[in-house]
Write a protein that holds these residues in place. Structure first.
Motif, PDB file in Angstrom:
ATOM      1  N   GLN A 228      -0.156   1.644   7.554  1.00 27.56           N
ATOM      2  CA  GLN A 228       0.856   0.732   7.042  1.00 27.56           C
ATOM      3  C   GLN A 228       1.886   1.464   6.200  1.00 27.56           C
ATOM      4  N   VAL A 229       3.019   0.832   6.016  1.00 30.41           N
ATOM      5  CA  VAL A 229       4.011   1.279   5.051  1.00 30.41           C
ATOM      6  C   VAL A 229       4.327   0.062   4.194  1.00 30.41           C
ATOM      7  N   ASP A 230       4.366   0.242   2.892  1.00 26.79           N
ATOM      8  CA  ASP A 230       4.604  -0.855   1.960  1.00 26.79           C
ATOM      9  C   ASP A 230       6.029  -0.766   1.444  1.00 26.79           C
ATOM     10  N   ILE A 231       6.780  -1.849   1.608  1.00 26.34           N
ATOM     11  CA  ILE A 231       8.183  -1.889   1.223  1.00 26.34           C
ATOM     12  C   ILE A 231       8.407  -3.022   0.246  1.00 26.34           C
ATOM     13  N   GLY A 232       9.171  -2.746  -0.815  1.00 29.12           N
ATOM     14  CA  GLY A 232       9.434  -3.811  -1.775  1.00 29.12           C
ATOM     15  C   GLY A 232      10.369  -3.377  -2.874  1.00 29.12           C
ATOM     16  N   VAL A 233      10.189  -3.998  -4.033  1.00 32.22           N
ATOM     17  CA  VAL A 233      11.038  -3.742  -5.199  1.00 32.22           C
ATOM     18  C   VAL A 233      10.152  -3.553  -6.419  1.00 32.22           C
ATOM     19  N   ARG A 234      10.748  -3.009  -7.470  1.00 32.41           N
ATOM     20  CA  ARG A 234      10.074  -2.967  -8.770  1.00 32.41           C
ATOM     21  C   ARG A 234      10.732  -4.005  -9.654  1.00 32.41           C
ATOM     22  N   VAL A 235       9.901  -4.855 -10.220  1.00 37.20           N
ATOM     23  CA  VAL A 235      10.356  -5.948 -11.077  1.00 37.20           C
ATOM     24  C   VAL A 235      10.257  -5.511 -12.528  1.00 37.20           C
ATOM     25  N   GLU A 236      11.293  -5.820 -13.329  1.00 41.17           N
ATOM     26  CA  GLU A 236      11.255  -5.537 -14.768  1.00 41.17           C
ATOM     27  C   GLU A 236      11.675  -6.787 -15.522  1.00 41.17           C
ATOM     28  N   LEU A 237      10.860  -7.157 -16.506  1.00 42.90           N
ATOM     29  CA  LEU A 237      11.113  -8.366 -17.296  1.00 42.90           C
ATOM     30  C   LEU A 237      10.536  -8.188 -18.692  1.00 42.90           C
ATOM     31  N   PRO A 238      10.870  -9.073 -19.624  1.00 45.36           N
ATOM     32  CA  PRO A 238      10.310  -8.949 -20.974  1.00 45.36           C
ATOM     33  C   PRO A 238       8.779  -8.955 -20.951  1.00 45.36           C
ATOM     34  N   ALA A 239       8.175  -8.089 -21.720  1.00 47.36           N
ATOM     35  CA  ALA A 239       6.715  -7.952 -21.715  1.00 47.36           C
ATOM     36  C   ALA A 239       6.012  -9.261 -22.058  1.00 47.36           C
ATOM     37  N   GLY A 408      15.423  -1.294  -6.319  1.00 48.85           N
ATOM     38  CA  GLY A 408      15.041  -0.988  -4.957  1.00 48.85           C
ATOM     39  C   GLY A 408      15.568   0.367  -4.491  1.00 48.85           C
ATOM     40  N   ALA A 409      14.899   0.908  -3.530  1.00 48.01           N
ATOM     41  CA  ALA A 409      13.707   0.301  -2.945  1.00 48.01           C
ATOM     42  C   ALA A 409      12.456   1.022  -3.453  1.00 48.01           C
ATOM     43  N   GLU A 410      11.374   0.261  -3.532  1.00 48.68           N
ATOM     44  CA  GLU A 410      10.077   0.893  -3.782  1.00 48.68           C
ATOM     45  C   GLU A 410       9.340   0.944  -2.449  1.00 48.68           C
ATOM     46  N   VAL A 411       9.007   2.134  -2.031  1.00 49.67           N
ATOM     47  CA  VAL A 411       8.330   2.326  -0.754  1.00 49.67           C
ATOM     48  C   VAL A 411       7.116   3.212  -0.976  1.00 49.67           C
ATOM     49  N   LYS A 412       5.975   2.783  -0.459  1.00 47.98           N
ATOM     50  CA  LYS A 412       4.759   3.582  -0.525  1.00 47.98           C
ATOM     51  C   LYS A 412       4.444   4.083   0.878  1.00 47.98           C
ATOM     52  N   PHE A 413       4.473   5.403   1.018  1.00 47.50           N
ATOM     53  CA  PHE A 413       4.271   6.026   2.316  1.00 47.50           C
ATOM     54  C   PHE A 413       2.824   6.471   2.468  1.00 47.50           C
ATOM     55  N   TYR A 414       2.283   6.245   3.647  1.00 49.78           N
ATOM     56  CA  TYR A 414       0.943   6.743   3.964  1.00 49.78           C
ATOM     57  C   TYR A 414       1.002   7.370   5.344  1.00 49.78           C
ATOM     58  N   SER A 415       0.373   8.508   5.474  1.00 49.46           N
ATOM     59  CA  SER A 415       0.370   9.185   6.764  1.00 49.46           C
ATOM     60  C   SER A 415      -0.358   8.335   7.795  1.00 49.46           C
ATOM     61  N   SER A 416       0.018   8.519   9.067  1.00 45.22           N
ATOM     62  CA  SER A 416      -0.760   7.900  10.136  1.00 45.22           C
ATOM     63  C   SER A 416      -2.199   8.398  10.025  1.00 45.22           C
ATOM     64  N   ARG A 417      -3.142   7.524  10.320  1.00 48.92           N
ATOM     65  CA  ARG A 417      -4.539   7.845  10.072  1.00 48.92           C
ATOM     66  C   ARG A 417      -5.178   8.602  11.222  1.00 48.92           C
ATOM     67  N   LEU A 418      -6.016   9.549  10.855  1.00 46.25           N
ATOM     68  CA  LEU A 418      -6.788  10.323  11.816  1.00 46.25           C
ATOM     69  C   LEU A 418      -8.134   9.661  12.061  1.00 46.25           C
ATOM     70  N   GLN A 419      -8.725   9.981  13.183  1.00 51.76           N
ATOM     71  CA  GLN A 419     -10.105   9.587  13.414  1.00 51.76           C
ATOM     72  C   GLN A 419     -10.992  10.593  12.683  1.00 51.76           C
ATOM     73  N   LEU A 420     -11.773  10.099  11.718  1.00 51.74           N
ATOM     74  CA  LEU A 420     -12.573  10.969  10.864  1.00 51.74           C
ATOM     75  C   LEU A 420     -14.046  10.600  10.942  1.00 51.74           C
ATOM     76  N   SER A 421     -14.883  11.573  10.671  1.00 55.53           N
ATOM     77  CA  SER A 421     -16.318  11.332  10.608  1.00 55.53           C
ATOM     78  C   SER A 421     -16.675  10.750   9.241  1.00 55.53           C
ATOM     79  N   ALA A 422     -17.962  10.489   9.046  1.00 54.95           N
ATOM     80  CA  ALA A 422     -18.427   9.991   7.755  1.00 54.95           C
ATOM     81  C   ALA A 422     -18.302  11.046   6.661  1.00 54.95           C
ATOM     82  N   GLU A 423     -18.047  12.285   7.041  1.00 59.00           N
ATOM     83  CA  GLU A 423     -17.814  13.358   6.065  1.00 59.00           C
ATOM     84  C   GLU A 423     -16.325  13.640   5.897  1.00 59.00           C
TER      85      GLU A 423
END
Length: 462
Positions: A228-239, A408-423
Motif C-alpha cells: 500500500q501507499v498512504d496519502i493524506g495531510v498533516r493536521v495542526e490545531l490548538p493542543a 500537504g502532502a503527507e505520503v508514507k512509502f512502503y516498498s513492494s513486498r517480497l515473498q519471505l520465509s518465517a525467518e
C-alpha cells in the motif's frame, strides 16, 4: 576496508541497527559491515531544523531520512507495543513471537536511556474514550505506547552507536548501487566503484531506499507483491482540542470508514504540543511531525496525520511512483510543502499569506507555502479526509474549525513486498529483507523486531 564479510547490512535505520546489535551479541566471530548513504548520528543535521534556511535546499543525501537511526532518528520516538498496526510481521511470525521481539527491542532501548513510562489504552479513562469514539463510528485501536521524545530519541541512538561501533564496522556515505548474486553469497557495488562481498545479506533500506530496493529485487528475479501507499495531510490545531484524548492515550490511533467511498482513513503520528516539519524523500518534499519531551521545546499546537490507505491490484504495479507523483504536485504548486486553512478548503478558495495571517492557529512550519490542496490531492482522498475531519469533530469539537491547518502532502512509502520465509529470508538463500523500506514494517517497534529476527536466523547457521 575489508572486502569479504560474513554479513552485510544495507541501511543503518532501526531495522539495520537491531540486526547489527543481535549479530554482535550472539556471534562475535562474524564480521559484520553496515552500509548507509547517510552520515553517523553525530553529523546528521537538517539545514531547516538548524534554522539556516526556511525551505528544503535539496541536499544530495537528506540528513532527515538517511544515516544512523534512519528516518526514525528525528521522529518523536513513538514506540508501539502492538501487532494491530506498525507493520505486517504477523504475516510471517506468530503474534506471541512478534510481541516478544518488540519487548526485547524495548529492553535494549531502556538500557540505553529510554523511558519506562507507558501510555495504555486499557485504563478506565481510555476505555471510556474508546466507547465514546464508537458512538461516532470512530475506532480507537488498542495499544501500549512509549513516547521517547525527539531529543531523547537522539540520545538513545547515540548511546547505541557508541556500543555498536566497537563491535561491527560502519561505512557511512556509502550508497549501494547494485546487488548481485555471486557464488554462495552476494556482491554489492558502491557509488564510489568499490565492491563489497558477503555470505549473508540483510536488506534494511528504510523508506528513502524503498524504490531502489524494489528495483534491485526485480533485477535479482524476486517476485514482488503490491504494497500500500498512504496519502493524506498533516493536521495542526490548538493542543486544547485534543488534550482530553492525548492526555489519556497520547498516541491515539483512530480509524474511520468513510460513508461516501467506504475507504479507511486513520490518524497517524499524533504529536501533542509538537512541531510540523518537512522531510525529503528522493528529492520530493513531504510533511511530518515531531514532539519533544522537554516542555521548554513544546509548542501550543498538536499535529497528526490523516492518511488514506491505497492498495492497488493488477495491472498497476508501481504504488511507490504513484505516491511520489501526488507529493510532487504540492511541490510543483508551492515549491515545497503546501498549507491551507480547513475553512478555505471547504469554501473552495485558496489560502494566501493574508488569509493565513488572520488564522488563530499559528503554523509551526513557517516555511510552508499557503495554497490550495484541492489542486494537489486526488479528489477521492481529499473527500475522505474532509469526511474524517467532520467525524473527529464530534469526538474532539474544534477539529473542523475554520483555522485548522492542513499541510500537504503527507505520503508514507512502503516498498513492494517480497515473498519471505518465517525467518524473513527471500527465495534467494542468505538474503533477508527487514524494516519499512522492505515493505515488512511501518514503525520503530516492528522495524527493530524484524532486524532481530533476521539476525537470529543468521546467527543460528554455520
Amino acid at each position: 576496508m575489508k572486502k569479504q564479510w560474513d554479513v552485510i547490512i544495507i541501511g543503518a535505520g532501526e531495522a539495520g541497527i537491531y540486526a547489527a546489535w543481535e549479530l554482535a551479541a550472539l556471534r562475535r566471530d562474524l564480521s559484520v559491515l553496515v552500509l548507509d548513504q547517510g552520515r553517523d548520528i553525530y553529523h546528521r543535521a537538517c539545514p531547516i531544523v538548524a534554522g539556516k534556511v526556511k525551505s528544503c535546499v535539496q541536499c544530495p543525501v537528506c540528513d532527515t531520512m538517511c544515516g544512523f537511526g534512519g528516518a526514525g532518528a528525528f521522529s518523536d520516538g513513538k514506540f508501539n507495543f502492538t501487532t494491530a498496526f506498525g507493520g505486517w510481521l504477523t504475516d510471517f511470525l506468530p503474534q506471541k513471537e512478534v510481541m516478544e521481539l518488540i519487548d526485547y527491542v524495548d529492553a535494549i532501548n531502556v538500557a540505553h536511556g529510554a523511558t519506562t513510562e507507558v501510555f495504555s489504552t486499557n485504563s478506565p479513562a481510555a476505555k471510556a474514550l474508546e466507547k465514546k469514539a464508537l458512538g461516532f463510528d470512530l475506532h480507537l485501536l488498542s495499544a501500549k505506547v512509549k513516547h521517547l521524545g525527539t531529543e531523547n530519541n537522539l540520545n538513545i541512538l547515540k548511546a547505541l552507536y557508541e556500543d555498536l561501533k566497537e563491535r561491527v564496522t560502519f561505512a557511512f556515505g556509502a550508497a549501494v548501487e547494485t546487488i548481485a548474486k555471486e557464488g554462495d553469497g552476494y556482491a554489492l557495488t558502491l557509488a564510489g566503484g568499490e565492491t563489497e562481498t558477503c555470505r549473508y545479506l540483510i536488506g534494511a533500506p528504510g523508506r528513502s531506499g524503498a524504490e531502489w530496493f524494489s528495483k534491485q529485487c526485480k533485477t535479482l528475479g524476486l517476485e514482488l507483491l503490491n504494497n500500500q501507499v498512504d496519502i493524506g495531510v498533516r493536521v495542526e490545531l490548538p493542543a486544547a482540542v485534543f488534550s482530553h484524548i492525548t492526555d489519556v492515550v497520547y498516541e491515539s490511533k483512530l480509524v474511520y470508514r468513510t460513508q461516501q467511498y467506504g475507504d479507511s482513513v486513520r490518524t497517524f503520528c499524533m504529536n501533542p504540543y509538537g512541531h510540523v516539519v518537512t522531510e525529503n524523500v528522493e528529492g520530493i518534499n513531504t510533511v511530518n511531525g515531531h514532539s519533544y519531551s522537554d516542555p521548554a521545546l513544546q509548542s501550543d499546537n498538536t499535529n497528526f496525520a490523516l492518511l488514506v490507505s491505497n492498495r492497488f491490484t493488477q495491472p498497476f504495479d508501481e504504488p511507490y511512483r504513484y505516491g511520489k507523483h501526488v507529493a510532487s504536485l504540492s511541490n510543483m504548486l508551492a515549491g515545497g510543502v503546501l498549507v491551507q486553512r480547513f475553512g478555505d478548503l471547504i469554501n473552495g478558495r485558496r489560502t494566501n499569506e493574508h488569509r493565513l495571517s488572520k488564522s488563530f492557529t499559528r503554523p509551526t512550519l513557517t516555511a510552508a507555502i499557503p495554497g490550495d490542496l484541492s489542486l494537489a490531492l486526488p479528489k477521492r482522498q481529499l473527500d475522505d479526509i474532509v469526511e474524517m475531519i467532520y467525524a473527529l469533530d464530534k469526538l474532539a469539537p474544534g477539529t473542523a474549525n475554520y483555522d485548522t491547518l492542513l499541510y500537504g502532502a503527507e505520503v508514507k512509502f512502503y516498498s513492494s513486498r517480497l515473498q519471505l520465509s518465517a525467518e524473513l529470508e527471500t527465495k534467494l538463500p542468505g538474503f533477508f529483507a527487514v524494516g519499512d523500506g522492505a515493505g515488512v514494517t511501518r514503525g520503530l517497534a516492528q522495524a527493530g523486531a524484524s532486524g532481530v529476527k533476521a539476525a537470529r536466523a543468521i546467527a543460528g547457521r554455520k
